[in-house]
Design a protein around this motif. Structure first.
Motif, PDB file in Angstrom:
ATOM      1  N   MET A   1       6.209   4.704  19.018  1.00  0.00           N
ATOM      2  CA  MET A   1       6.714   6.067  18.809  1.00  0.00           C
ATOM      3  C   MET A   1       8.461   6.010  18.740  1.00  0.00           C
TER       4      MET A   1
ATOM      5  N   VAL B   1       4.674  11.959   0.450  1.00  0.00           N
ATOM      6  CA  VAL B   1       3.632  12.759   0.884  1.00  0.00           C
ATOM      7  C   VAL B   1       2.822  13.517  -0.036  1.00  0.00           C
TER       8      VAL B   1
ATOM      9  N   TYR C   1       4.285   3.986   2.846  1.00  0.00           N
ATOM     10  CA  TYR C   1       5.793   4.288   2.511  1.00  0.00           C
ATOM     11  C   TYR C   1       6.482   4.506   3.619  1.00  0.00           C
TER      12      TYR C   1
ATOM     13  N   GLU D   1       0.300   4.184   1.248  1.00  0.00           N
ATOM     14  CA  GLU D   1       0.294   4.711   2.613  1.00  0.00           C
ATOM     15  C   GLU D   1       1.531   4.126   3.299  1.00  0.00           C
TER      16      GLU D   1
ATOM     17  N   ILE E   1       0.589  11.344  -2.331  1.00  0.00           N
ATOM     18  CA  ILE E   1      -0.526  10.876  -1.691  1.00  0.00           C
ATOM     19  C   ILE E   1      -1.552  12.137  -1.617  1.00  0.00           C
ATOM     20  N   ASN E   2      -1.014  13.393  -1.595  1.00  0.00           N
ATOM     21  CA  ASN E   2      -1.872  14.442  -1.359  1.00  0.00           C
ATOM     22  C   ASN E   2      -2.086  15.297  -2.490  1.00  0.00           C
ATOM     23  N   ARG E   3      -1.594  14.689  -3.558  1.00  0.00           N
ATOM     24  CA  ARG E   3      -1.850  15.058  -4.984  1.00  0.00           C
ATOM     25  C   ARG E   3      -1.447  16.623  -5.219  1.00  0.00           C
TER      26      ARG E   3
ATOM     27  N   ARG F   1       0.797  -1.242   0.076  1.00  0.00           N
ATOM     28  CA  ARG F   1      -0.160   0.020   0.216  1.00  0.00           C
ATOM     29  C   ARG F   1       0.959   1.272   0.025  1.00  0.00           C
TER      30      ARG F   1
END
Lengths: 333, 102
Positions: free
Chosen positions: A113, A313, A60, A58, A316-318, A56
């Motif tokens: 984290m 990024v 990455y 996402e 993904i956010n075009r 996927r």
């Protein structure tokens, strides 16, 4: 530190350098139509090993963090003196310390984290800390942890955990650089402190905090003295750029702050800072005996990963290729 | 006390964490449906969901619209709005007042 110890590892680093992503490849990714195409291009590079099992777009972040982990493991293996790699890895320790302290205070589990990169055996440190066995922890980390705990008991202010640990980090980093006595490392750290302080100054100005707060958050040991910076709190940007015009970072600072004045964004200054620090490392390409090429390779690799993150990024956010290009950092090669 | 959640693509919703809202990044349809359903069971009173994600699971959204709780509220994502959220508000107003007064 004996420069002759690095003959073989510099040679190995030279081979690794040839595998860094080229500008042309990055450009192809920027122009790719979607993440699938970015992945395809990345699959032709040394990243293909860490891409196995990731389907996927996402996910990455998993690729980038395993690659970073791989690089650090490799460099620790290659470097005769651990401290050369410690210089770059130390920030991850302090990140982990922040997580650790907050985990303890909130009594929650933040295990996802933590970063796997560390200058020490962090799991052991965590066990020692949580079981109250502070004696076993390395003195510098112990000192930091004790100070932070004490401060939190007094002030109950979570922001101070970050402020204090950041200060401990930069002091620790500075001492490491002094210990190596390599000019590049000392310069890198000092300039990094200068940039950080300038960014801090601007942010504190924007938040309209007082001088006392600024004094708390500024870092010592930069080229620009801390005392002087504190006094600049109420100066307009023009006065700041003029006052600090004779430092190595001044051209980048001036340009970055001009853009900040026009747009209100500090991201350009951060980009110029990254480019400056990259430029600082470029002469390492012509050093054959010494630890510099290893250090610079890590810097190059971190920049490369940062560039890839920006591209992914953005995809993904075009965001448009032009907008991505504006944000990209200079590469080592 | 009821809790507040936000569901959508990671880059759109992460900022909500700073407000103390629990953020749940999802990627595809199944994940979105599972997340919303499990949140509804877990004592969440308000679930914000991005329009982009909501448009993948219209049936699920519709189902919760017919229940008191949780209130599923559509918000635009960082890609802009699809106007589904505003349409829903308009529809609800028409239902409550009789005419669209917005």
């Amino acid at each position: 530190m004996d420069r002759m110890d690095y003959v073989q590892s510099v040679t190995r680093t030279r081979v690794l350098e040839t595998r860094l992503l080229s500008r042309a490849r990055i450009e192809r990714m920027v122009d790719a139509k979607d993440m699938e195409e970015v992945f395809k291009i990345l699959g032709e590079t040394e990243y293909s090993n860490v891409m196995a099992g990731i389907n996927r777009a996402e996910d990455y972040e998993k690729i980038l963090s395993s690659e970073l982990k791989r690089v650090y493991e490799l460099m620790y293996e290659m470097s005769k003196d651990k401290i050369v790699v410690d210089l770059m890895a130390l920030k991850y320790d302090y990140h982990n310390l922040k997580v650790l302290v907050k985990e303890k205070i909130l009594n929650q589990d933040f295990s996802d984290m933590y970063t796997p990169i560390s200058t020490t055996d962090f799991n052991q440190l965590k066990v020692n800390y949580l079981s109250g066995n502070l004696k076993e922890i390395e003195p510098r980390f112990r000192e930091a942890l004790e100070a932070v705990e004490k401060d939190y008991d007094e002030n109950q202010d979570p922001q101070r955990i970050d402020i204090l640990l950041d200060r401990f980090y930069f002091n620790h980093l500075y001492d490491l650089a002094l210990e190596t006595d390599i000019p590049l490392f000392k310069k890198y750290v000092k300039d990094l402190i200068d940039f950080t302080n300038i960014k801090t100054l601007i942010r504190v100005k924007k938040q309209k905090k007082d001088m006392k707060f600024l004094e708390e958050v500024l870092i010592q040991n930069g080229n620009i003295s801390k005392e002087e910076l504190v006094l600049s709190l109420n100066d307009p940007i023009e006065v700041i750029t003029h006052k600090y015009r004779n430092y190595d970072i001044s051209p980048e600072m001036k340009k970055g702050l001009e853009i900040y004045q026009n747009t209100g964004r500090l991201s350009e200054l951060e980009k110029l800072m990254d480019n400056y620090l990259m430029e600082l490392n470029k002469p390492s390409k012509y050093i054959h005996f010494g630890p510099e090429p290893l250090f610079s390779y890590i810097v190059a690799k971190e920049t490369e990963i940062k560039v890839l993150r920006i591209i992914m990024v953005s995809k993904i956010n075009r965001l448009s290729p032009e907008e991505i290009r504006e944000r990209l950092r200079d590469l080592y090669v | 006390m009821y809790k507040v959640a936000v569901v959508g693509d990671k880059d759109s919703i992460l900022g909500f964490k700073a407000l103390g809202i629990d953020a749940f990044p999802v990627v595809d349809k199944d994940e979105a449906r599972r997340t919303v359903d499990s949140l509804a069971r877990e004592n969440y009173g308000i679930i914000f969901i991005t329009e982009q994600t909501a448009s993948l699971i219209p049936d699920t959204i519709e189902r919760y619209n017919n229940q008191m709780l949780p209130a599923v509220i559509l918000i635009p994502s960082n890609q802009g709005t699809l106007n589904i959220g505003m349409d829903m508000i308009n529809k609800n107003i028409e239902k409550a007042v009789g005419i669209n007064i917005l």
